[in-house]
Scaffold this active site. Structure first.
Site, PDB file in Angstrom:
ATOM      1  N   HIS A  77       0.860  -1.188   0.000  1.00  0.00           N
ATOM      2  CA  HIS A  77       0.000   0.000   0.000  1.00  0.00           C
ATOM      3  C   HIS A  77       0.892   1.232   0.000  1.00  0.00           C
ATOM      4  O   HIS A  77       1.782   1.370   0.843  1.00  0.00           O
ATOM      5  CB  HIS A  77      -0.884  -0.024   1.250  1.00  0.00           C
ATOM      6  CG  HIS A  77      -1.949   1.025   1.271  1.00  0.00           C
ATOM      7  ND1 HIS A  77      -1.673   2.371   1.284  1.00  0.00           N
ATOM      8  CD2 HIS A  77      -3.310   0.933   1.304  1.00  0.00           C
ATOM      9  CE1 HIS A  77      -2.798   3.054   1.320  1.00  0.00           C
ATOM     10  NE2 HIS A  77      -3.812   2.195   1.326  1.00  0.00           N
ATOM     11  N   PHE A 266     -12.544  -8.619  10.340  1.00  0.00           N
ATOM     12  CA  PHE A 266     -12.765  -7.395  11.107  1.00  0.00           C
ATOM     13  C   PHE A 266     -14.157  -6.845  10.791  1.00  0.00           C
ATOM     14  O   PHE A 266     -14.410  -6.372   9.681  1.00  0.00           O
ATOM     15  CB  PHE A 266     -11.678  -6.373  10.770  1.00  0.00           C
ATOM     16  CG  PHE A 266     -10.315  -7.000  10.672  1.00  0.00           C
ATOM     17  CD1 PHE A 266      -9.791  -7.717  11.746  1.00  0.00           C
ATOM     18  CD2 PHE A 266      -9.584  -6.931   9.502  1.00  0.00           C
ATOM     19  CE1 PHE A 266      -8.556  -8.337  11.651  1.00  0.00           C
ATOM     20  CE2 PHE A 266      -8.348  -7.546   9.395  1.00  0.00           C
ATOM     21  CZ  PHE A 266      -7.834  -8.249  10.476  1.00  0.00           C
ATOM     22  N   ASP A 268     -16.748  -4.673  10.118  1.00  0.00           N
ATOM     23  CA  ASP A 268     -16.981  -3.267   9.824  1.00  0.00           C
ATOM     24  C   ASP A 268     -18.203  -3.128   8.920  1.00  0.00           C
ATOM     25  O   ASP A 268     -19.131  -3.916   9.019  1.00  0.00           O
ATOM     26  CB  ASP A 268     -15.732  -2.651   9.183  1.00  0.00           C
ATOM     27  CG  ASP A 268     -15.389  -3.297   7.839  1.00  0.00           C
ATOM     28  OD1 ASP A 268     -16.094  -4.238   7.419  1.00  0.00           O
ATOM     29  OD2 ASP A 268     -14.421  -2.853   7.195  1.00  0.00           O
ATOM     30  N   ASP A 337     -10.063 -11.041   4.661  1.00  0.00           N
ATOM     31  CA  ASP A 337     -10.615  -9.708   4.937  1.00  0.00           C
ATOM     32  C   ASP A 337      -9.928  -8.649   4.084  1.00  0.00           C
ATOM     33  O   ASP A 337     -10.585  -7.814   3.455  1.00  0.00           O
ATOM     34  CB  ASP A 337     -10.465  -9.382   6.417  1.00  0.00           C
ATOM     35  CG  ASP A 337     -11.066  -8.035   6.791  1.00  0.00           C
ATOM     36  OD1 ASP A 337     -10.468  -6.994   6.442  1.00  0.00           O
ATOM     37  OD2 ASP A 337     -12.137  -8.012   7.411  1.00  0.00           O
ATOM     38  N   ASP A 342     -10.359  -4.752  -0.182  1.00  0.00           N
ATOM     39  CA  ASP A 342      -9.779  -4.142  -1.382  1.00  0.00           C
ATOM     40  C   ASP A 342     -10.704  -4.313  -2.588  1.00  0.00           C
ATOM     41  O   ASP A 342     -10.869  -3.385  -3.397  1.00  0.00           O
ATOM     42  CB  ASP A 342      -8.416  -4.770  -1.685  1.00  0.00           C
ATOM     43  CG  ASP A 342      -7.352  -4.382  -0.669  1.00  0.00           C
ATOM     44  OD1 ASP A 342      -7.579  -3.419   0.087  1.00  0.00           O
ATOM     45  OD2 ASP A 342      -6.295  -5.046  -0.631  1.00  0.00           O
TER      46      ASP A 342
END
Length: 365
Positions: A77, A266, A268, A337, A342
């Protein structure tokens, strides 16, 4: 030997047994997956499609292989730090203290964004860009000592660090400031003002570090009651903090965790979105309408808990299916994840969102 006398052999057996019990190390568990399974088993507004989940596992594994997803993907990244030192540990801890609630109802050119290196960054990238920009400006934004100093680290300084390229300011700025100040105080009082001491205390256990964060830092303690269970643990930011350390250091040094596979997906708002897009998650009509109309769902609402819990369990089923078909695959919930997040962002950029993400405003994600 009378009835009142103790059997010496029995006493010796008990002593040895108790000694072994005391010496046996306790294996830490986060109980996140256990809670997610409970939510899935009791959900009435969110359901999993097993056929689509198996199909998704095939697609995900194939694409992860083609794109060579691994812990190294994290460092690729462009905004993430590249060095493997204590500065990167401090950066990640700061980043994940603030890693929540970036969504906006404004158009792309009006929403909160950070101008950095000739580009405008939004969403999660805006946070990382703001931190890198501050460090470039010699503002020690990743220093717990700095967070605690209300003389040096004033609200005005925070507003400068997170200044927007648009009129919309960073969402929940006051809550983010509070998270930094609280964490700085806890690190100062208990961990010699360094997150590396927390990692050392975890003794190479990802689960122990997650629990340490949740138990000692209130802003990481992401859990809610659901049905007959007093507490379902999601621990999104605690888990992603550990995962980011693991990925940034590629499982070595500060990133060595012998039980990294205990970390779940995660929970979210992006992963439920793409799981729904893939047909893995189904919503009842009222919830589906609420999401499509972009109406807010309160933090802790039963819908939100079901969205998050069922997403964790769905990714776990995807992981198990991949391992069933490819027993030697080096894949865990973290990498799945990362890939799903992405992919969803790529779809968003290309205008290919089949369904919006749900809207919940909180510090938890």
């Amino acid at each position: 030997m009378s009835d009142d006398e103790a059997d010496p052999e029995l006493l010796e057996f008990l002593r040895q047994h108790l000694s072994k019990t005391r010496l046996q190390p306790v294996t830490p568990e986060t109980h996140v997956l256990e809670g997610a399974e409970y939510v899935y088993n009791n959900a009435i507004d969110v359901a999993l499609d097993s056929q689509c989940t198996r199909a998704a596992a095939v697609m995900i594994y194939d694409q992860m292989q083609k794109k060579e997803y691994s812990p190294k993907t994290w460092s690729a990244h462009e905004l993430h730090p590249k060095t493997k030192d204590e500065g990167t540990v401090a950066f990640i801890f700061t980043m994940d203290l603030l890693n929540f609630s970036f969504w906006s109802e404004k158009d792309a050119d009006e929403r909160f964004s950070i101008e950095y290196k000739g580009r405008r960054w939004t969403g999660y990238n805006s946070l990382v860009a703001a931190l890198q920009r501050a460090l470039d400006e010699d503002i020690p934004i990743t220093s717990p000592d700095f967070w605690q100093s209300e003389d040096e680290c004033t609200e005005e300084v925070f507003r400068h660090v997170f200044r927007s390229a648009t009129e919309e300011e960073m969402p929940m700025l006051h809550e983010r400031i509070a998270c930094l100040r609280e964490a700085g105080k806890i690190l100062y009082e208990n961990y010699q003002c360094s997150f590396t001491r927390c990692i050392e205390a975890a003794d190479h256990s990802a689960a122990r570090l997650v629990n340490l964060l949740a138990d000692n830092f209130p802003c990481f303690n992401d859990c809610f009651p659901f049905e007959n269970r007093k507490s379902v643990r999601f621990l999104k930011r605690a888990q992603i903090c550990v995962a980011d350390i693991w990925a940034a250091f590629e499982g070595q040094g500060w990133g060595r965790f012998d039980d990294i596979d205990k970390i779940t997906m995660f929970a979210d708002y992006r992963i439920p979105q793409i799981l729904a897009s893939l047909g893995c998650l189904w919503f009842n009509p009222k919830l589906d309408h609420t999401i499509r109309q972009k109406e807010q769902i309160e933090s802790g609402h039963t819908w939100e808990i079901q969205l998050r819990g069922c997403s964790i369990w769905c990714v776990e089923l995807i992981r198990r299916e991949i391992i069933r078909v490819h027993p030697d695959a080096k894949v865990n919930a973290i990498l799945i994840d990362f890939f799903l997040y992405d992919t969803m962002k790529e779809r968003e950029t290309a205008g290919q969102e089949e369904i919006p993400h749900h809207r919940t405003r909180s510090i938890w994600y």
